[in-house]
Enzyme design. Structure first.
Site, PDB file in Angstrom:
ATOM      1  N   ASP A 406       2.895  11.765  -1.811  1.00 28.18           N
ATOM      2  CA  ASP A 406       2.321  10.550  -1.220  1.00 28.18           C
ATOM      3  C   ASP A 406       2.949   9.322  -1.891  1.00 28.18           C
ATOM      4  O   ASP A 406       3.647   9.453  -2.902  1.00 28.18           O
ATOM      5  CB  ASP A 406       0.804  10.596  -1.473  1.00 28.18           C
ATOM      6  CG  ASP A 406       0.031   9.504  -0.747  1.00 28.18           C
ATOM      7  OD1 ASP A 406       0.555   8.936   0.234  1.00 28.18           O
ATOM      8  OD2 ASP A 406      -1.114   9.218  -1.163  1.00 28.18           O
ATOM      9  N   GLU A 409       7.084   5.510  -0.627  1.00 22.28           N
ATOM     10  CA  GLU A 409       7.917   4.547   0.146  1.00 22.28           C
ATOM     11  C   GLU A 409       8.904   3.820  -0.759  1.00 22.28           C
ATOM     12  O   GLU A 409       9.985   3.484  -0.264  1.00 22.28           O
ATOM     13  CB  GLU A 409       7.001   3.559   0.862  1.00 22.28           C
ATOM     14  CG  GLU A 409       6.143   4.192   1.945  1.00 22.28           C
ATOM     15  CD  GLU A 409       5.036   5.096   1.419  1.00 22.28           C
ATOM     16  OE1 GLU A 409       4.498   4.794   0.347  1.00 22.28           O
ATOM     17  OE2 GLU A 409       4.738   6.109   2.075  1.00 22.28           O
ATOM     18  N   ASP A 480      -1.747   6.941   6.954  1.00 26.08           N
ATOM     19  CA  ASP A 480      -3.131   6.505   7.114  1.00 26.08           C
ATOM     20  C   ASP A 480      -3.436   6.005   8.523  1.00 26.08           C
ATOM     21  O   ASP A 480      -3.433   4.811   8.796  1.00 26.08           O
ATOM     22  CB  ASP A 480      -3.460   5.433   6.075  1.00 26.08           C
ATOM     23  CG  ASP A 480      -3.335   5.986   4.664  1.00 26.08           C
ATOM     24  OD1 ASP A 480      -3.241   7.227   4.518  1.00 26.08           O
ATOM     25  OD2 ASP A 480      -3.321   5.191   3.717  1.00 26.08           O
TER      26      ASP A 480
HETATM   27  O1  MIG Z   1      -3.736   4.542  -1.533  1.00 27.64           O
HETATM   28  O2  MIG Z   1      -4.332   9.807  -2.445  1.00 27.64           O
HETATM   29  O3  MIG Z   1      -1.959   8.386   2.826  1.00 27.64           O
HETATM   30  O4  MIG Z   1      -3.605  10.625   2.632  1.00 27.64           O
HETATM   31  O5  MIG Z   1      -5.685  10.537   0.761  1.00 27.64           O
HETATM   32  C1  MIG Z   1      -4.201   5.684  -0.909  1.00 27.64           C
HETATM   33  C2  MIG Z   1      -5.247   9.061  -1.694  1.00 27.64           C
HETATM   34  C3  MIG Z   1      -3.439   6.864  -1.436  1.00 27.64           C
HETATM   35  C4  MIG Z   1      -2.805   7.582   0.767  1.00 27.64           C
HETATM   36  C5  MIG Z   1      -2.557   8.770   1.611  1.00 27.64           C
HETATM   37  C6  MIG Z   1      -3.837   9.496   1.845  1.00 27.64           C
HETATM   38  C7  MIG Z   1      -4.450   9.904   0.530  1.00 27.64           C
HETATM   39  C8  MIG Z   1      -4.669   8.675  -0.337  1.00 27.64           C
HETATM   40  N1  MIG Z   1      -3.392   7.967  -0.499  1.00 27.64           N
END
Ligand code: MIG
Length: 766
Positions: A406, A409, A480
Site C-alpha cells: 500500500d 505512489e 480507496d
Molecule cells: O491511509 O492501511 O488504500 O486499503 O486499508 C490509508 C490502511 C492507508 C489505504 C489503503 C487501504 C488501507 C488503508 N490505507
C-alpha cells in the site's frame, strides 16, 4: 526548407533505422512485424522498467526513400517519415492507421487567473492545477469515429475519448469521473475506429498528460515533463490483438496460485488475534467460501514494517498455523515508509547501507506517513530491492502467504516529496520526477522476488501503485473507492480498462472502502464483482462493518449464493489465467475486446465478458429489478434458465435482488466444480464440463496450483469435444500427477460420466 539528400536521410542497422529530421534523429526499430519502437536520441540511451529482455524478433524490413520521405515496410505495416519528422503509419491494405497532426494546437481551454484561483480556494474549492507536463509533445490526428481504451485504472467511463488524464501516481480518495490521476501510471492507449485498431505505449515515467479530444476534435495529444521521446506503436486486427501485442512487450500476468482466486475477506483492521479467529470461524460457520484473510496496518508494532505487535498478536506463527489447518491463508500489508527510529533494525540497516532516498545534500530524506516521521526505501537501486526482497523472509517465516503493498505512489502526509529529492535509476542518481511513477513498480518487483525465493511458490502480491509492466509481479486493486452506487458503476469500466492495460489480476474493494455500505449495495456489489479476478471485501476503519453477515438475511444468503458460484467456476477462471500467459488477454473484458466492429459496445459500461464465453450484466443502481441487456453477435443462453436469445439485440431481463443477469455464449463449454468452502487442489478428482448449445470444444488446464513446476511440463491439458453424435475427452498433455478420476460431460440436465483408464491413458464411459 532544410534539404537532405537521399544518401544521408537515414542509416540502417539491422532492424533499426535512424532518420535524420529537422527535429533531430528519430530511431525506429521493428520489434515484430506489428510493433515499432520510436525514440529520439535522448530516449535511445535509456533503459526501460516496463519492457524486460530483448523483444526483437526477426522482421523482414525494407527501407526506401520516396517523394522525400523515408518508407519503412514490414510484412504488416508501412511507416512514412518526412523531413520535418512527421510520421504516418499504414496497414497492409494501405489504410492510414495513425497519422501525425501537422497543424498548430488550438489552446482552447480558458485558465483561471492566479487571483481567481485564490478566491476559489477561499470559497472551499479544490483548484486543480493544469498539467505542466509539457517538455515533449506528440500530436496525432483524431478522426470522428476514433475511440480510446486502456490507460490503466483511470476513473470515468470505458471510452476515454473527450477526456484528459494525467500520469502521476496519486493517493486519491476521490475517484470521481472528473479526477484525472489515480494510483497507477500506465501510459498505454488503444485506439480503434472499428476498422483499424492500434496501441500506443509511451514508455516514459515522468509526469505525463493525455488529451483525448478535449482540446480539439481534430487531434489528440500526449505531453511529458522530462526524459526523451520513447513510444511504441503496435498494430492489431482488433482490440484483443493489440492487448496481445502490448503484453508481449511489457509482460503477462503470470499464472497465480489457485487459492488466490478464492474469496478474500479484509477490513482496516482485524486488529487482534481474536478478531482474526472470530472472522474465520464465522466464515466457516456460515458456510461462506473463503480462502484468505488480510491483515491491515494495525498488526504491526507502531506501523514498523516487518514487525508484529506482540500485544495484539502474541504468537503470529501459531495463529497462522492454526488458520492453515482450517484452510485459511493470511496476507499482510506492508507499506514502503520506514519509521525513523534509531532502535529499529530496518531503519538502521537502511541508513547504514544507504538504501533510502536523500535530499540533494545526501542527508536522508524524511516525510511523514503512518509510523510518523519516515524514510523512503530507494527501490530504483538493485541493492535496495535485494534488501527488501530478503526482508520478506520475516513474513514467510511466520507463514504469511502473500503481501499487500500500500501507500507506494509513494504517499506522503507532510506535503509532496520535493522535485529535487534524489532517487536512483539503477546506478545513476536522478530525482523523484523520474522515479515517482516507478516506485510502486519496483517495490512490487522486489516483493515478488523475495516471495519467490523464500517460498518457491508463485508469489501473491497486491499493489496499489503501479507502472506499465507491473502485472508481471503483482495483482492490483483500485485503492480507496467509496461505498456508493457511483463507485460500483465505475468498477466495471475501471477493471475493464485495467485488463486491457495488461492487468488481468485486478479488483476493487467489494462493498466499497470509504463511507458506509448498505445491504442492497453490498448485495449488488458481490453480484457485479463475483467475476473480478481479485475478489476482496475490504472497508475502512470507522465505517459500518461490511462482512457478508453484517446485514442478516437475505444479504447473507445471496452473498453465499454468489461465492458458491465463484467457487464452482474457479476452473473457468484458472483456465483463463493459464491461457493469458500466452495471449495476454484479461479475465474481465469489455465487449469491445471481441466485438469492436459493433457500434453498440464501444462505450458499454454496465456489461462485460468473462473470457469470451460468459457475459455479465449486473444491476448497478438502487431499486432496480429489471434491466436492459445488450447481447452481441451470436446466440446466448441465460445461465440460470437456459433460455436462448439471439444476439445483436437488446432485451429487458428480470433482475430481482438475488439475481445476477448472466449469459453464456452458444457453443461454450464451461467447467464446473462441486461447491467447496476453500480451494483444495489435492482433492481435485472429479470435474464437470457443461455444454451450452449443440457443439463445442474446450481446453482445460490443470496443475498443482502452487509452484513453478508447470513451467517444466508438470501440467495436464484436456481437450473436451462435444458434437451432435460424439463426445470425447483427450488428454493432450499429461505431465502432472494425478489426473481426474472422473469427468462428467453435461448437456442440459443430461450428464454422462467418463472414468480414467490408466492402462490406455484415456477416459471411457463404464
Ligand atoms: O491511509 O492501511 O488504500 O486499503 O486499508 C490509508 C490502511 C492507508 C489505504 C489503503 C487501504 C488501507 C488503508 N490505507
Amino acid at each position: 526548407m532544410f534539404q537532405l539528400n537521399h544518401v544521408n536521410m537515414y542509416e540502417q542497422e539491422h532492424q533499426t533505422v535512424k532518420i535524420n529530421t529537422i527535429k533531430g534523429n528519430l530511431w525506429l526499430t521493428a520489434l515484430t512485424p506489428e510493433i515499432i519502437h520510436i525514440q529520439d536520441d535522448a530516449a535511445h540511451a535509456t533503459n526501460s522498467y516496463a519492457v524486460e529482455g530483448n523483444k526483437q524478433e526477426v522482421v523482414p524490413l525494407t527501407v526506401a526513400v520516396q517523394d522525400g520521405k523515408v518508407e519503412i515496410t514490414t510484412p504488416k505495416l508501412r511507416i512514412e517519415i518526412d523531413q520535418d519528422g512527421y510520421l504516418d503509419i499504414f496497414n497492409e491494405h494501405d489504410q492510414v492507421v495513425l497519422a501525425d497532426y501537422r497543424g498548430q494546437r488550438e489552446k482552447t481551454v480558458v485558465q483561471f487567473s492566479e487571483e481567481q484561483q485564490e478566491l476559489l480556494k477561499a470559497e472551499g474549492h479544490v483548484v486543480v492545477k493544469q498539467s505542466t507536463a509539457s517538455k515533449l509533445e506528440v500530436v496525432k490526428v483524431l478522426n470522428t469515429n476514433d475511440h480510446f481504451y486502456g490507460l490503466g485504472d483511470k476513473t470515468g467511463f470505458l471510452d476515454k475519448r473527450g477526456y484528459t488524464y494525467d500520469n502521476w501516481n496519486t493517493d486519491e480518495p476521490n475517484q470521481g469521473e472528473e479526477v484525472t490521476k489515480l494510483y497507477k501510471s500506465i501510459p498505454f492507449l488503444i485506439g480503434t475506429n472499428g476498422i483499424t485498431t492500434y496501441g500506443l505505449f509511451f514508455d516514459n515515467s515522468f509526469a505525463s498528460h493525455f488529451d483525448l479530444g478535449k482540446e480539439s476534435t481534430k487531434y489528440f495529444y500526449y505531453t511529458v515533463a522530462g526524459g526523451g521521446l520513447d513510444y511504441y506503436f503496435m498494430l492489431g486486427s482488433n482490440v484483443a490483438d493489440v492487448v496481445t501485442n502490448y503484453t508481449y512487450l511489457t509482460g503477462r500476468t503470470p499464472l497465480p496460485q489457485k487459492w488466490a482466486l478464492g474469496y478474500h475477506q479484509s477490513r482496516y483492521s482485524y486488529k487482534t488475534e481474536q478478531d482474526v479467529y472470530q472472522v474465520t470461524q464465522k466464515l466457516r460457520e456460515l458456510q461462506l467460501p473463503c480462502d484468505t484473510v488480510h491483515l491491515d496496518i494495525d498488526y504491526m508494532d507502531g506501523y514498523r514494517v516487518f514487525t508484529v505487535d506482540k500485544n495484539r498478536f502474541p504468537d503470529m506463527k501459531r495463529l497462522l498455523a492454526d488458520l492453515k489447518t482450517n484452510h485459511f491463508k493470511v496476507v499482510t500489508i506492508i507499506d514502503p515508509g520506514v519509521k525513523k527510529d534509531d532502535q529499529y533494525h530496518i531503519y538502521c540497516e537502511g541508513v547504514k547501507a544507504q538504501l533510502f532516498a536523500t535530499n540533494p545534500d545526501r542527508s536522508v530524506y524524511t516525510n511523514s506517513v503512518w509510523p510518523g516521521v519516515s524514510v523512503y526505501p530507494d527501490f530504483g537501486q538493485a541493492k535496495t530491492r535485494q534488501w527488501w526482497a530478503c526482508n520478506q523472509k520475516f513474513l514467510t517465516d511466520l507463514g504469511v502467504s502473500g503481501v499487500w503493498n500500500d501507500m507506494n505512489e509513494p504517499a506522503s502526509f507532510n506535503g509532496p516529496i520535493p522535485d529535487e529529492t534524489v532517487f536512483f535509476d539503477e546506478n545513476q542518481p536522478t530525482t523523484i520526477q523520474k522515479m515517482h511513477n516507478l516506485y510502486g513498480h519496483n517495490m512490487a518487483r522486489a516483493t515478488y522476488a523475495g516471495f519467490k525465493k523464500q517460498t518457491g511458490n508463485r508469489p501473491f502480491v497486491i499493489t496499489r501503485a503501479a507502472y506499465a509492466g507491473t502485472q508481471k509481479y503483482s495483482t492490483v486493486w483500485t485503492g480507496d473507492n467509496r461505498s456508493s452506487w457511483a463507485a460500483l458503476q465505475m468498477m466495471i469500466p475501471q477493471l475493464c480498462n485495467l485488463g486491457l492495460s495488461g492487468f488481468s489480476f485486478a479488483g476493487t474493494d467489494i462493498g466499497g472502502f470509504l463511507g458506509d455500505t448498505n445491504p442492497e449495495l453490498l448485495t449488488r456489489w458481490i453480484e457485479a464483482g463475483i467475476f473480478s479476478p481479485l475478489l476482496r471485501n475490504h472497508s475502512c476503519a470507522g465505517t459500518r462493518m461490511q462482512e457478508p453477515w453484517q446485514f442478516g438475511e437475505p444479504t447473507l444468503a445471496i452473498y453465499r449464493k454468489y461465492l458458491q458460484l465463484r467457487y464452482q467456476l474457479i476452473d473457468y477462471l484458472y483456465d483463463l489465467f493459464a491461457q493469458g500467459e500466452s495471449d495476454g488477454l484479461p479475465i474481465m473484458r469489455p465487449l469491445v475486446t471481441h466485438y469492436g466492429t459493433d457500434p453498440e459496445v464501444l462505450n458499454l459500461n454496465d456489461e462485460f465478458l468473462v473470457g469470451s464465453d460468459l457475459l455479465v450484466a449486473p444491476v448497478v443502481a438502487p431499486g432496480v429489478t429489471k434491466r436492459m441487456v445488450y447481447l452481441p453477435e451470436g446466440s446466448w443462453y441465460d445461465y440460470w434458465t437456459g433460455y436462448s436469445y439471439a444476439g445483436q439485440a437488446y432485451y429487458l431481463v428480470d433482475a430481482p435482488l438475488d439475481q445476477l443477469p448472466l449469459f453464456v455464449k452458444d457453443g461454450a463449454i464451461i467447467p464446473l466444480r462441486p461447491v467447496t468452502e476453500y480451494i483444495d487442489v489435492q482433492a481435485e478428482n472429479m470435474i464437470t464440463f457443461k455444454l451450452w448449445g449443440e457443439q463445442g470444444t474446450y481446453h482445460h488446464y490443470q496443475d498443482n496450483g502452487a509452484d513453478f513446476a508447470y513451467q517444466n511440463g508438470e501440467y495436464n491439458l484436456y481437450e473436451i469435444k462435444m458434437t451432435a453424435n460424439n463426445d470425447a475427452i483427450r488428454l493432450m498433455h499429461h505431465g502432472y500427477q494425478p489426473v481426474y478420476r472422473q469427468i462428467n460431460l453435461q448437456r442440459g440436465d443430461l450428464v454422462i460420466s467418463f472414468y480414467f483408464d490408466a492402462t490406455v491413458q484415456t477416459y471411457k464411459t463404464k
